[in-house]
Design a protein around this motif. Structure first.
Motif, PDB file in Angstrom:
ATOM      1  N   ILE A  59       0.863  -1.183   0.000  1.00  0.00           N
ATOM      2  CA  ILE A  59       0.000   0.000   0.000  1.00  0.00           C
ATOM      3  C   ILE A  59       0.896   1.229   0.000  1.00  0.00           C
ATOM      4  O   ILE A  59       1.821   1.340   0.813  1.00  0.00           O
ATOM      5  N   VAL A  60       0.612   2.151  -0.903  1.00  0.00           N
ATOM      6  CA  VAL A  60       1.441   3.343  -1.060  1.00  0.00           C
ATOM      7  C   VAL A  60       0.548   4.574  -0.989  1.00  0.00           C
ATOM      8  O   VAL A  60      -0.482   4.651  -1.648  1.00  0.00           O
ATOM      9  N   LEU A  61       0.944   5.532  -0.177  1.00  0.00           N
ATOM     10  CA  LEU A  61       0.243   6.816  -0.114  1.00  0.00           C
ATOM     11  C   LEU A  61       1.098   7.833  -0.866  1.00  0.00           C
ATOM     12  O   LEU A  61       2.122   8.279  -0.372  1.00  0.00           O
ATOM     13  N   ASP A  62       0.675   8.165  -2.076  1.00  0.00           N
ATOM     14  CA  ASP A  62       1.416   9.120  -2.884  1.00  0.00           C
ATOM     15  C   ASP A  62       0.455  10.174  -3.445  1.00  0.00           C
ATOM     16  O   ASP A  62      -0.598  10.415  -2.862  1.00  0.00           O
ATOM     17  N   ALA A  63       0.790  10.778  -4.552  1.00  0.00           N
ATOM     18  CA  ALA A  63      -0.008  11.873  -5.110  1.00  0.00           C
ATOM     19  C   ALA A  63      -1.380  11.436  -5.592  1.00  0.00           C
ATOM     20  O   ALA A  63      -2.267  12.267  -5.787  1.00  0.00           O
ATOM     21  N   ARG A  64      -1.582  10.143  -5.765  1.00  0.00           N
ATOM     22  CA  ARG A  64      -2.883   9.672  -6.240  1.00  0.00           C
ATOM     23  C   ARG A  64      -3.977   9.869  -5.196  1.00  0.00           C
ATOM     24  O   ARG A  64      -5.131  10.130  -5.539  1.00  0.00           O
ATOM     25  N   VAL A  65      -3.620   9.751  -3.924  1.00  0.00           N
ATOM     26  CA  VAL A  65      -4.632   9.866  -2.863  1.00  0.00           C
ATOM     27  C   VAL A  65      -5.240  11.273  -2.821  1.00  0.00           C
ATOM     28  O   VAL A  65      -6.468  11.413  -2.871  1.00  0.00           O
TER      29      VAL A  65
END
Length: 104
Positions: free
Chosen positions: A61-67
């Motif tokens: 799980i990655v929290l990047d600019a998409r969120v």
């Protein structure tokens, strides 16, 4: 099994599933409970797809600019903005965050 045989099997499975939909008796689908389940199932599958594409990167799980981009798009959708504006605002949000180095 090679890649092409897997693709061919998936195509055949999709065609059989589509054929099963055409062959399903209409009185099975006219019931209120069935109609409600199919409506809710569509929303659930779309929500799962959005969550997977927003938060997943490989097996993690990655929290990047998409969120933040999805959050901006959801806010604009809630105020009934035109869809093209929603897509552009989400894209610009992600692009600016990546440009400024705030998100990978």
């Amino acid at each position: 099994m090679t890649l092409w045989s897997a693709v061919l099997l998936a195509c055949i499975a999709c065609m059989l599933l589509k054929l099963a939909g055409y062959l399903t008796p209409t009185h099975w689908l006219d019931k209120p409970r069935t109609a409600r389940i199919t409506d809710l199932l569509t929303v659930a599958l779309l929500a799962a797809l959005v969550a997977t594409q927003t938060l997943a990167s490989g097996q993690s799980i990655v929290l990047d600019a998409r969120v933040p981009a999805v959050i901006v798009a959801a806010i604009l959708l809630s105020v009934r903005a035109p869809f093209l504006l929603v897509v552009l605002a989400g894209a610009v949000t992600a692009a600016l965050l990546r440009l400024w180095g705030l998100a990978a």
